[in-house]
Design a protein around this motif. Structure first.
Motif, PDB file in Angstrom:
ATOM      1  N   VAL A   1     -11.827   5.442  -3.590  1.00 60.44           N
ATOM      2  CA  VAL A   1     -10.676   5.376  -2.679  1.00 60.44           C
ATOM      3  C   VAL A   1      -9.550   4.514  -3.264  1.00 60.44           C
ATOM      4  O   VAL A   1      -8.362   4.829  -3.068  1.00 60.44           O
ATOM      5  N   GLY A   2      -9.900   3.458  -3.998  1.00 59.65           N
ATOM      6  CA  GLY A   2      -8.869   2.595  -4.583  1.00 59.65           C
ATOM      7  C   GLY A   2      -7.976   3.349  -5.548  1.00 59.65           C
ATOM      8  O   GLY A   2      -6.745   3.251  -5.491  1.00 59.65           O
ATOM      9  N   GLY A   3      -8.597   4.124  -6.423  1.00 62.91           N
ATOM     10  CA  GLY A   3      -7.833   4.882  -7.412  1.00 62.91           C
ATOM     11  C   GLY A   3      -7.011   5.987  -6.781  1.00 62.91           C
ATOM     12  O   GLY A   3      -5.851   6.206  -7.146  1.00 62.91           O
TER      13      GLY A   3
ATOM     14  N   TYR B   1      -5.992   6.134  -3.665  1.00 60.05           N
ATOM     15  CA  TYR B   1      -4.938   5.514  -2.850  1.00 60.05           C
ATOM     16  C   TYR B   1      -3.771   5.051  -3.735  1.00 60.05           C
ATOM     17  O   TYR B   1      -2.603   5.296  -3.426  1.00 60.05           O
ATOM     18  N   ALA B   2      -4.119   4.414  -4.866  1.00 59.86           N
ATOM     19  CA  ALA B   2      -3.066   3.914  -5.760  1.00 59.86           C
ATOM     20  C   ALA B   2      -2.237   5.066  -6.326  1.00 59.86           C
ATOM     21  O   ALA B   2      -1.010   4.962  -6.444  1.00 59.86           O
TER      22      ALA B   2
ATOM     23  N   ASP C   1      -6.020   2.249 -13.135  1.00 60.87           N
ATOM     24  CA  ASP C   1      -7.242   2.914 -12.665  1.00 60.87           C
ATOM     25  C   ASP C   1      -8.220   3.192 -13.814  1.00 60.87           C
ATOM     26  O   ASP C   1      -9.370   3.576 -13.577  1.00 60.87           O
TER      27      ASP C   1
END
Lengths: 166, 193
Positions: free
Chosen positions: B31-33, B35-36, B150
């Motif tokens: 989700v972090g990647g 989202y970014a 990422d």
């Protein structure tokens, strides 16, 4: 091969993916202090960016996502294969049988097809479904009569059913 | 294959069979990647949230079509980006070239659990770096976000963005040249330290 110029070296340094060794640049960097500094500066930038990483996700999106995940269903090919087999059996039975289906001593075509279904597909999650179909087939073979309405209801319920999420 | 890759393939396999807990772990990993990446192109945070949600829901629905379990990392980002492009077309709110609000960038950059004593320096450094990245043109921002922040390899970046590798490398070169100018002082401090 001609020696790499400083312009070529700088372009290559800027295009060099992070973490990749510049083997083709090595000899130029050994001889050119300016390009060597540019390379080190680039490595430092790469390290800084990697250390910063992606920003934290501010919202917890999982509950909304989880609520939209649909339960997995039996995929159509798996469901349709035994249904198609049964249909083929019925077709053959109608083709070769007299207008009134008479009792037979051996298994009827329908029974043979239906009982073969689990072995053909080998799917654990279809075992129960196949057993239900086989039950109908055995009943038809034993009595010589086939109950199409009951069979249809069973098949419809099987095709509409699905496994639940964990 | 690394343990991390093996675990990822196992999670994909289990999720494909209907294991929502395994899919939750895939969500946590990516989700972090995702989202970014979406945030690199959109300013509207509600829309970012919507796109990320849609991407994971669609991934769940289409997991059966993913042929290589190890490719989930690239696939989920491709999916998210395509959804974003579709949503932009639908909503007609293309904001790819707009800058983030400085205040927003500052908030994003704050470390939620800073180490005592080093907290101010680290959060300020992260804020400055993310501010510099946010100031890049949209195409360069996407490449830097995917490759540098990422950790996606350049060939996979080309797949995610659906552009030739040469395009990725030239965008990377232009972005780095700009970031060198903006962050030069900070890098010298780091190199000297």
């Amino acid at each position: 091969m001609s020696a790499m110029t400083c312009d070529e070296a700088r372009k290559r340094i800027l295009e060099l993916p992070a973490g990749e060794a510049p083997e083709d640049l090595a000899s130029h960097l050994e001889q050119c202090a300016d390009c060597a500094r540019a390379y080190e500066s680039q490595r430092a930038l790469d390290g800084l960016l990697r250390a910063v990483g992606t920003p934290p996700v501010e919202a917890d999106l999982w509950p909304a996502i989880r609520s939209q995940l649909r339960p997995r269903r039996l995929t159509w090919p798996w469901v349709l294969a035994p249904v198609a087999g049964v249909a083929a059996g019925i077709g053959l039975a109608l083709l070769f049988a007299s207008p009134t289906v008479a009792p037979t001593s051996g298994p009827a075509p329908l029974a043979a097809v239906a009982m073969a279904a689990p072995a053909e597909h080998g799917a654990d999650d279809l075992d129960e479904d196949a057993q239900i179909i086989a039950w109908h087939a055995r009943a038809a073979a034993g009595t010589g009569l086939f109950d199409p309405s009951s069979m249809a209801i069973t098949l419809i319920s099987l095709t509409q059913g699905g496994s639940e999420l964990n | 294959m690394s343990d991390r890759d093996a675990l990822e393939e196992d999670l994909v396999s289990r999720a494909r069979k209907g294991d929502a807990d395994a899919f939750r772990q895939l969500y946590d990993r990516h989700v972090g990647g995702v989202y970014a990446l979406i945030r690199a192109s959109l300013r509207d945070r509600d829309m970012v949230d919507d796109v990320v949600q849609m991407a994971f829901v669609r991934a769940w629905d289409r997991l059966g079509k993913l042929r290589d379990d190890a490719a989930f990392r690239v696939w989920i980002r491709q999916l998210a980006r395509r959804i974003m492009v579709d949503e932009i077309r639908k909503r007609r709110v293309r904001e790819a070239d707009s800058l983030e609000e400085n205040e927003e960038i500052g908030n994003v950059a704050v470390d939620p659990a800073p180490a005592p004593g080093d907290a101010l320096g680290r959060s300020e450094t992260a804020a400055r770096v993310r501010d510099a990245v946010a100031g890049l043109p949209a195409h360069q921002r996407e490449v830097v976000t995917l490759h540098h922040l990422d950790g996606i390899e350049v060939k996979a970046v080309a797949e995610v963005l659906d552009v030739p590798l040469g395009t990725v490398l030239s965008r990377l070169a232009r972005a780095r040249a700009t970031l060198q100018r903006k962050l030069g002082g900070m890098m010298n401090e780091g190199m000297e330290g």
